[in-house]
Write a protein that holds these residues in place. Structure first.
Motif, PDB file in Angstrom:
ATOM      1  N   ALA A  67     -56.722 -55.936 -45.731  1.00 41.87           N
ATOM      2  CA  ALA A  67     -57.653 -55.761 -44.604  1.00 41.87           C
ATOM      3  C   ALA A  67     -56.935 -56.047 -43.281  1.00 41.87           C
ATOM      4  CB  ALA A  67     -58.866 -56.672 -44.789  1.00 41.87           C
ATOM      5  N   ARG A  68     -56.049 -57.059 -43.317  1.00 46.77           N
ATOM      6  CA  ARG A  68     -55.245 -57.354 -42.118  1.00 46.77           C
ATOM      7  C   ARG A  68     -54.325 -56.168 -41.803  1.00 46.77           C
ATOM      8  NH1 ARG A  68     -54.310 -62.684 -43.510  1.00 46.77           N
ATOM      9  NH2 ARG A  68     -52.328 -62.260 -44.523  1.00 46.77           N
ATOM     10  N   GLY A  69     -53.749 -55.591 -42.840  1.00 41.32           N
ATOM     11  CA  GLY A  69     -52.893 -54.413 -42.661  1.00 41.32           C
ATOM     12  C   GLY A  69     -53.671 -53.275 -42.012  1.00 41.32           C
ATOM     13  N   ALA A  70     -54.921 -53.085 -42.446  1.00 40.11           N
ATOM     14  CA  ALA A  70     -55.751 -52.013 -41.874  1.00 40.11           C
ATOM     15  C   ALA A  70     -55.914 -52.216 -40.371  1.00 40.11           C
ATOM     16  CB  ALA A  70     -57.114 -51.997 -42.568  1.00 40.11           C
ATOM     17  N   ARG A  71     -56.120 -53.464 -39.969  1.00 40.66           N
ATOM     18  CA  ARG A  71     -56.290 -53.734 -38.527  1.00 40.66           C
ATOM     19  C   ARG A  71     -54.995 -53.465 -37.767  1.00 40.66           C
ATOM     20  NH1 ARG A  71     -59.447 -57.800 -40.909  1.00 40.66           N
ATOM     21  NH2 ARG A  71     -57.888 -59.431 -40.689  1.00 40.66           N
ATOM     22  N   ARG A  72     -53.851 -53.788 -38.383  1.00 37.58           N
ATOM     23  CA  ARG A  72     -52.564 -53.519 -37.722  1.00 37.58           C
ATOM     24  C   ARG A  72     -52.371 -52.014 -37.513  1.00 37.58           C
ATOM     25  NH1 ARG A  72     -48.332 -56.972 -37.431  1.00 37.58           N
ATOM     26  NH2 ARG A  72     -47.699 -55.423 -35.898  1.00 37.58           N
ATOM     27  N   LEU A  73     -52.786 -51.235 -38.488  1.00 35.90           N
ATOM     28  CA  LEU A  73     -52.665 -49.774 -38.353  1.00 35.90           C
ATOM     29  C   LEU A  73     -53.484 -49.283 -37.157  1.00 35.90           C
ATOM     30  CD1 LEU A  73     -51.344 -49.771 -41.233  1.00 35.90           C
ATOM     31  CD2 LEU A  73     -52.772 -47.817 -41.741  1.00 35.90           C
ATOM     32  N   LEU A  74     -54.681 -49.824 -37.028  1.00 37.49           N
ATOM     33  CA  LEU A  74     -55.531 -49.389 -35.902  1.00 37.49           C
ATOM     34  C   LEU A  74     -54.952 -49.847 -34.571  1.00 37.49           C
ATOM     35  CD1 LEU A  74     -59.228 -49.753 -37.087  1.00 37.49           C
ATOM     36  CD2 LEU A  74     -57.877 -47.668 -36.759  1.00 37.49           C
ATOM     37  N   GLN A  79     -49.224 -45.064 -31.370  1.00 38.14           N
ATOM     38  CA  GLN A  79     -47.783 -44.913 -31.642  1.00 38.14           C
ATOM     39  C   GLN A  79     -47.562 -44.231 -33.001  1.00 38.14           C
ATOM     40  OE1 GLN A  79     -49.421 -47.632 -30.560  1.00 38.14           O
ATOM     41  NE2 GLN A  79     -48.018 -49.216 -29.859  1.00 38.14           N
ATOM     42  N   LEU A  80     -48.359 -44.644 -34.004  1.00 42.58           N
ATOM     43  CA  LEU A  80     -48.206 -44.044 -35.336  1.00 42.58           C
ATOM     44  C   LEU A  80     -48.570 -42.560 -35.306  1.00 42.58           C
ATOM     45  CD1 LEU A  80     -49.735 -46.860 -37.577  1.00 42.58           C
ATOM     46  CD2 LEU A  80     -47.409 -45.965 -37.762  1.00 42.58           C
ATOM     47  N   ALA A  81     -49.640 -42.232 -34.578  1.00 48.12           N
ATOM     48  CA  ALA A  81     -50.072 -40.823 -34.509  1.00 48.12           C
ATOM     49  C   ALA A  81     -48.993 -39.980 -33.831  1.00 48.12           C
ATOM     50  CB  ALA A  81     -51.397 -40.716 -33.753  1.00 48.12           C
ATOM     51  N   THR A  82     -48.369 -40.535 -32.809  1.00 48.11           N
ATOM     52  CA  THR A  82     -47.307 -39.800 -32.113  1.00 48.11           C
ATOM     53  C   THR A  82     -46.132 -39.548 -33.056  1.00 48.11           C
ATOM     54  OG1 THR A  82     -47.997 -40.811 -30.047  1.00 48.11           O
ATOM     55  CG2 THR A  82     -45.799 -39.848 -30.083  1.00 48.11           C
ATOM     56  N   GLU A 178     -39.129 -34.652 -45.636  1.00 50.04           N
ATOM     57  CA  GLU A 178     -39.439 -34.079 -44.320  1.00 50.04           C
ATOM     58  C   GLU A 178     -40.139 -35.087 -43.413  1.00 50.04           C
ATOM     59  OE1 GLU A 178     -38.609 -31.007 -43.616  1.00 50.04           O
ATOM     60  OE2 GLU A 178     -38.321 -30.079 -45.575  1.00 50.04           O
ATOM     61  N   THR A 179     -40.915 -35.996 -44.002  1.00 47.79           N
ATOM     62  CA  THR A 179     -41.811 -36.829 -43.176  1.00 47.79           C
ATOM     63  C   THR A 179     -41.830 -38.297 -43.627  1.00 47.79           C
ATOM     64  OG1 THR A 179     -43.616 -36.175 -44.654  1.00 47.79           O
ATOM     65  CG2 THR A 179     -43.427 -34.934 -42.588  1.00 47.79           C
ATOM     66  N   PRO A 180     -40.698 -38.985 -43.614  1.00 50.44           N
ATOM     67  CA  PRO A 180     -40.710 -40.379 -44.098  1.00 50.44           C
ATOM     68  C   PRO A 180     -41.022 -41.411 -43.007  1.00 50.44           C
ATOM     69  CG  PRO A 180     -38.464 -39.698 -43.675  1.00 50.44           C
ATOM     70  CD  PRO A 180     -39.328 -38.521 -43.326  1.00 50.44           C
ATOM     71  N   LEU A 181     -40.983 -41.003 -41.728  1.00 52.74           N
ATOM     72  CA  LEU A 181     -40.962 -42.002 -40.653  1.00 52.74           C
ATOM     73  C   LEU A 181     -42.280 -42.767 -40.524  1.00 52.74           C
ATOM     74  CD1 LEU A 181     -39.040 -39.922 -37.942  1.00 52.74           C
ATOM     75  CD2 LEU A 181     -38.116 -41.579 -39.584  1.00 52.74           C
ATOM     76  N   SER A 182     -43.397 -42.061 -40.593  1.00 56.59           N
ATOM     77  CA  SER A 182     -44.682 -42.766 -40.439  1.00 56.59           C
ATOM     78  C   SER A 182     -44.913 -43.689 -41.641  1.00 56.59           C
ATOM     79  CB  SER A 182     -45.836 -41.781 -40.254  1.00 56.59           C
ATOM     80  OG  SER A 182     -45.730 -40.714 -41.151  1.00 56.59           O
ATOM     81  N   THR A 183     -44.482 -43.260 -42.833  1.00 56.40           N
ATOM     82  CA  THR A 183     -44.619 -44.118 -44.022  1.00 56.40           C
ATOM     83  C   THR A 183     -43.811 -45.403 -43.836  1.00 56.40           C
ATOM     84  OG1 THR A 183     -44.881 -42.184 -45.416  1.00 56.40           O
ATOM     85  CG2 THR A 183     -44.274 -44.220 -46.529  1.00 56.40           C
ATOM     86  N   LEU A 184     -42.576 -45.262 -43.348  1.00 51.38           N
ATOM     87  CA  LEU A 184     -41.729 -46.447 -43.152  1.00 51.38           C
ATOM     88  C   LEU A 184     -42.377 -47.416 -42.164  1.00 51.38           C
ATOM     89  CD1 LEU A 184     -38.223 -44.736 -43.027  1.00 51.38           C
ATOM     90  CD2 LEU A 184     -38.900 -46.527 -44.636  1.00 51.38           C
TER      91      LEU A 184
END
Ligand code: NAD
Length: 479
Positions: A67-74, A79-82, A178-184
């Motif tokens: 749940a804490r991780g979810a808040r960090r994502l928000l 930045q993550l969307a970019t 092709e798309t590892p950056l957002s996962t990392l």
């Protein structure tokens, strides 16, 4: 960026790196290590060692961490969307939505993990067991490998990794090359939120080689794979010897059936949305438009007009509807698929049929017939609308079911009773009525029939997909 192996950020031993390019302009945006065989083996050994401690962490603690991780994502949504829009080419608007969906998934799975109840089986159902206390409990499998495709790197990662971690499994994530950056970056945020680095590792680099080495390992207890049918078949073949569960979410060539009494404005709105989202690269998008002849002129005319108002270009321009495909090779492949369909006798109604770098403009093909490959098993991963005219709903259902794939489907009719009867006859994991088949609330059992996959993702399937059941029987203690 570096790989995340057991908490270390490091390049591979061979120090080979691969470039990650922005599909819009081909510019290199970052480099990641190309994991060596030793890196893969290290990751597996680390995961095995980490499992007992993570599995023994009380569920309420794991739940709080996620749940804490979810808040960090928000907190880092913009930045993550970019980052996601740059590596994938999806519009910034949709990338923001995908980050929000990932945060939502981590939060929901964190809660759901607190409800994984077992049962108490009454022994007196059968003679000889009257005095036994019989209970069931759910246990994590161990090491899960999560292999994800390029099109929804963040939400598909979250769909797999959130329930796996919440239930006490440890994870090795293998994002698309092709798309590892957002996962990392998301994994870094989860580590900062309290997920042990050894319990969540990421391997980057050549997907085929790394994937095959992972799939060959007896140290893997659970596989969750999303990708093409062809790769899924290789994964299933390799995993067959292990017997351990391998969940497959694969390709689709989803039909949209438009009945003569359908609301054509509604049909066009949903056809357009479903086929253009993610620049035409969605597994569960409608990819075959099967229209009753009585309304096919109206449908084609309305679709031509809608596509004329569709903009294709820079995904960071808020006025743009569609960005590029994942790379120029994908656009060239689409050009070949369109050319082969034209050679089979279809006509180009909208679009040039030509690739421009990684871009492929929205394209409409008419005069498509049931015998053509595109009407059966040719999955086109681009904004291409093949239209088939049929004389009856029975003919539409026969064409829909002629594909070896059966992910989702949709039916449009003002007569909902009739539409339900049609839905009942169509093969697939989901049939939407009067809406696009690109339909995925978090809770539904998501997955395909036939070669589109096995297993079901979603909150409802959490217990069965990520935990295994054990019955404990205590003999002769009651009464
Ligand atoms: P892909 O099959 O080429 O690759 C998927 C993943 O598998 C990548 O991470 C890749 O590196 C890895 N991989 C490649 N070879 C491998 C091997 N031999 N063993 C193990 N892993 C290997 O798919 P893609 O082009 O990234 O994605 C598009 C496909 O995915 C489409 O067919 C689409 O319909 C499907 N898809 C399905 C769903 C679903 O939920 N059903 C969702 C999204 C995409």
């Amino acid at each position: 960026m570096q790989m995340l192996l057991g908490g270390e950020r490091r390049g591979s031993r061979a120090n080979a790196r691969i470039e990650i390019r922005n599909p819009s302009d081909g510019d290199v945006i970052d480099e990641v290590p190309n994991a060596s065989d030793e890196d893969v083996d290290d990751a597996l050994r680390t995961a095995v060692a980490a499992f007992p401690r993570w599995a023994a962490t009380p569920t309420h603690e794991r739940s709080e961490i996620l749940a804490r991780g979810a808040r960090r994502l928000l907190d880092e949504q913009e930045q993550l969307a970019t980052l996601l829009a740059r590596e994938n080419g999806k519009t910034l608007h949709h990338a923001r939505g995908e980050i929000a969906s990932a945060a939502r998934l981590f939060e929901k799975y964190a809660h759901e993990a607190l409800r994984l109840y077992g049962v108490n089986v009454p022994g007196d159902f059968e003679a000889g067991y009257e005095r036994d206390l019989i209970i069931t409990r759910r246990y994590p499998y161990g090491v899960m490998v999560a292999i994800t495709p390029f099109n929804f790197p963040v939400s598909l990662f979250s769909t797999k990794v959130a329930p796996a971690l919440a239930t006490g499994n440890v994870v090795i994530a293998k994002p698309s090359e092709e798309t590892p950056l957002s996962t990392l970056r998301i994994c870094e945020l989860l580590h900062e939120s309290g997920v042990p680095a050894e319990a969540l590792q990421v391997l980057t680099g050549g997907g085929r080689r790394i994937g095959q080495r992972l799939m060959a390992s007896p140290l893997v207890d659970l596989v969750s794979f999303t990708g093409s049918v062809e790769t899924g078949q290789q994964v299933a073949t390799q995993r067959a010897r292990s017997i351990t569960p391998t969940h497959l979410e694969l390709g689709g060539n989803d039909p949209m059936i438009v009945c003569a009494d359908a609301d054509i404005d509604l049909v066009i709105e949903h056809a357009w949305f479903g086929r253009t989202l993610e620049n035409g690269q969605c597994c569960a998008a409608s990819k075959r438009f099967i229209v009753e002849r009585a309304v096919s002129d109206d449908f084609e005319q309305a679709l031509v007009e809608r596509l004329a108002r569709t903009t294709c270009g820079d995904p960071f321009d808020e006025r743009v509807d569609l960005g590029p495909l994942i790379n120029p090779g994908a656009a060239r492949r689409t050009e070949e698929q369109v050319a082969s369909t034209l050679a089979e006798g279809a006509e180009l109604k909208v679009g040039s049929g030509k690739a421009h770098a990684a871009f492929f403009e929205p394209t409409m093909l008419v005069g498509v017939t049931a015998q053509m490959a595109i009407a059966r098993d040719l999955e086109v991963f681009a904004p291409v609308f093949p239209v088939l005219r049929v004389d009856s709903v029975d003919e539409a259902v026969a064409i829909a079911n002629a594909s070896t794939m059966a992910l989702h489907a949709s039916v449009f009719s003002r007569d909902v009773g009739k539409a339900i009867a049609v839905a009942h006859r169509i093969d697939g994991g989901l049939v939407a009525i009067n809406g696009t088949g690109l339909y995925k609330p978090d809770a539904i059992p998501f997955g395909g029939w036939k070669t589109s996959g096995s297993g079901r993702e979603g909150l409802l399937g959490m217990a069965s997909q990520y935990t295994q059941e054990k019955t404990i029987a205590v003999r002769n203690v009651l009464g």
